[in-house]
Design an enzyme around this catalytic site. Structure first.
Site, PDB file in Angstrom:
ATOM      1  N   ALA A 182       0.818  -1.210   0.000  1.00 17.90           N
ATOM      2  CA  ALA A 182       0.000   0.000   0.000  1.00 17.90           C
ATOM      3  C   ALA A 182       0.856   1.265   0.000  1.00 17.90           C
ATOM      4  O   ALA A 182       2.088   1.223   0.069  1.00 17.90           O
ATOM      5  CB  ALA A 182      -0.943  -0.015   1.200  1.00 17.90           C
ATOM      6  N   HIS A 183       0.166   2.411  -0.048  1.00 18.44           N
ATOM      7  CA  HIS A 183       0.859   3.695  -0.143  1.00 18.44           C
ATOM      8  C   HIS A 183       1.746   3.960   1.073  1.00 18.44           C
ATOM      9  O   HIS A 183       1.429   3.601   2.198  1.00 18.44           O
ATOM     10  CB  HIS A 183      -0.130   4.847  -0.352  1.00 18.44           C
ATOM     11  N   ASN A 184       2.897   4.581   0.786  1.00 20.91           N
ATOM     12  CA  ASN A 184       3.856   5.043   1.802  1.00 20.91           C
ATOM     13  C   ASN A 184       4.604   3.922   2.511  1.00 20.91           C
ATOM     14  O   ASN A 184       5.316   4.172   3.490  1.00 20.91           O
ATOM     15  CB  ASN A 184       3.176   5.920   2.865  1.00 20.91           C
TER      16      ASN A 184
END
Length: 343
Positions: free
Chosen positions: A238-240
């Site tokens: 997922a993001h980050n």
């Protein structure tokens, strides 16, 4: 077909050769299925009983097992590593074309290095930079301002969104998607509002990404995959998320946003890891592990109930549901014992 003399393989491995050095090896096979012309390997004592009936022309083994061998042999310290080296020498995977297919669509301002190969129906958007010896497989998409380093290969139908950075000598398998938006929304009085993902994905050198794995771009900060990371098929990152160097991730792993994983970790298949936590270096999570909080000490971590007969599992589940009540009863008994002891 690739053909190599056994003596040449011995030289490549720095192995001691026992038997006919002129045997021609045409392939590598398991000890069960090897035939004449094949070389196989004896990994450990568990497979020793199969050696006597093995039909291979030669076997890779350790010094301790040589006395049990009746065919030509290469003696090495670690037979499994030696097998991998020979398999790499005899790999028959088709070599990619370093031509640019007539059906490829390439922006006029894209910068291509030397010996770049681009397959049919691939799309290379504006301001993309491809290093020397980069291979873009058929049907792949490389978005605007993306940079791909020297020697990296994308198999067919890989999607790389805009402004992604991929290092040198990476391998990305078919169906992988890198740089798509993460699952970022905010609820405003019952209406989900999409959060723009202004970050990107930055991938280091010598990274391998499996088929149909997805790596989301960051919201504000970037999603980062450090050097030497290997990721299996069908993983969701997922993001980050930040994944430290040389970490290995098996198939089907799900990583929630803003997770940081240290270096030299191993994540077992189908594990699920919560977001906004840190996992330190040199952590191993066994298959189907569920991580809900930070891990601060190196080691091996497990969760879940191993498979049981269905009837046994239902009994186990029933006991688990009763643990809370059992705990209350134990505490009550402890309190009563304390009172009796102090009378």
């Amino acid at each position: 077909m690739i053909e190599m003399r056994l003596s040449d393989l011995a030289q490549q491995l720095n192995a001691k050769l026992h038997g006919d050095e002129n045997i021609i090896i045409t392939g590598v096979a398991s000890i069960n299925n090897a035939q004449v012309g094949h070389i196989t390997f004896l990994k450990d004592q568990r497979f020793l009983s199969q050696l006597s009936s093995c039909r291979a022309s030669a076997v890779i083994l350790s010094k301790n097992n040589l006395i049990f061998c009746k065919i030509a042999a290469l003696v090495v310290e670690d037979p499994y590593i030696a097998y991998v080296k020979i398999a790499r020498l005899m790999d028959t995977t088709p070599k990619p074309s370093k031509n640019i297919a007539s059906g490829a669509i390439i922006a006029s301002d894209a910068i291509l290095g030397q010996r770049v190969g681009i397959g049919a129906n691939a799309v290379i958007e504006s301001e993309v930079i491809l290093g020397d010896d980069v291979i873009i497989g058929p049907g792949s998409f490389v978005g605007k301002k993306t940079r791909i380093g020297t020697g990296t290969r994308l198999w067919a139908n890989v999607t790389i969104y805009h402004e992604v950075e991929i290092g040198e000598c990476c391998l990305i398998q078919s169906g992988a998607i890198i740089g798509s938006d993460g699952f970022g929304y905010i609820n405003d009085h019952g209406v989900w509002i999409k959060i723009p993902h202004l970050g990107t994905v930055k991938i280091g050198n010598n990274v391998e990404i499996g088929a149909c794995t997805t790596i989301d771009r960051g919201t504000l900060d970037d999603t980062k995959i450090e050097n030497g990371v290997i990721i299996d098929n069908q993983c969701q990152i997922a993001h980050n998320v930040i994944i430290g160097a040389r970490t290995a991730i098996a198939g089907g792993v799900i990583m929630a946003g803003s997770l940081t994983i240290g270096r030299d970790c191993m994540i077992g298949g189908a594990s699920v890891i919560n977001g906004h936590i840190n996992i330190c270096d040199k952590v191993t999570i066994t298959g189907m592990g569920m991580v809900i909080k930070a891990i601060t000490q190196p080691g091996i971590y497990s969760s879940g109930i191993p498979v049981q007969l269905n009837t046994v599992w239902w009994k186990t589940a029933a006991l688990i549901m009763r643990i809370s009540n059992m705990n209350k009863r134990i505490k009550t008994i402890e309190e009563k014992l304390k009172k009796l002891l102090f009378l």
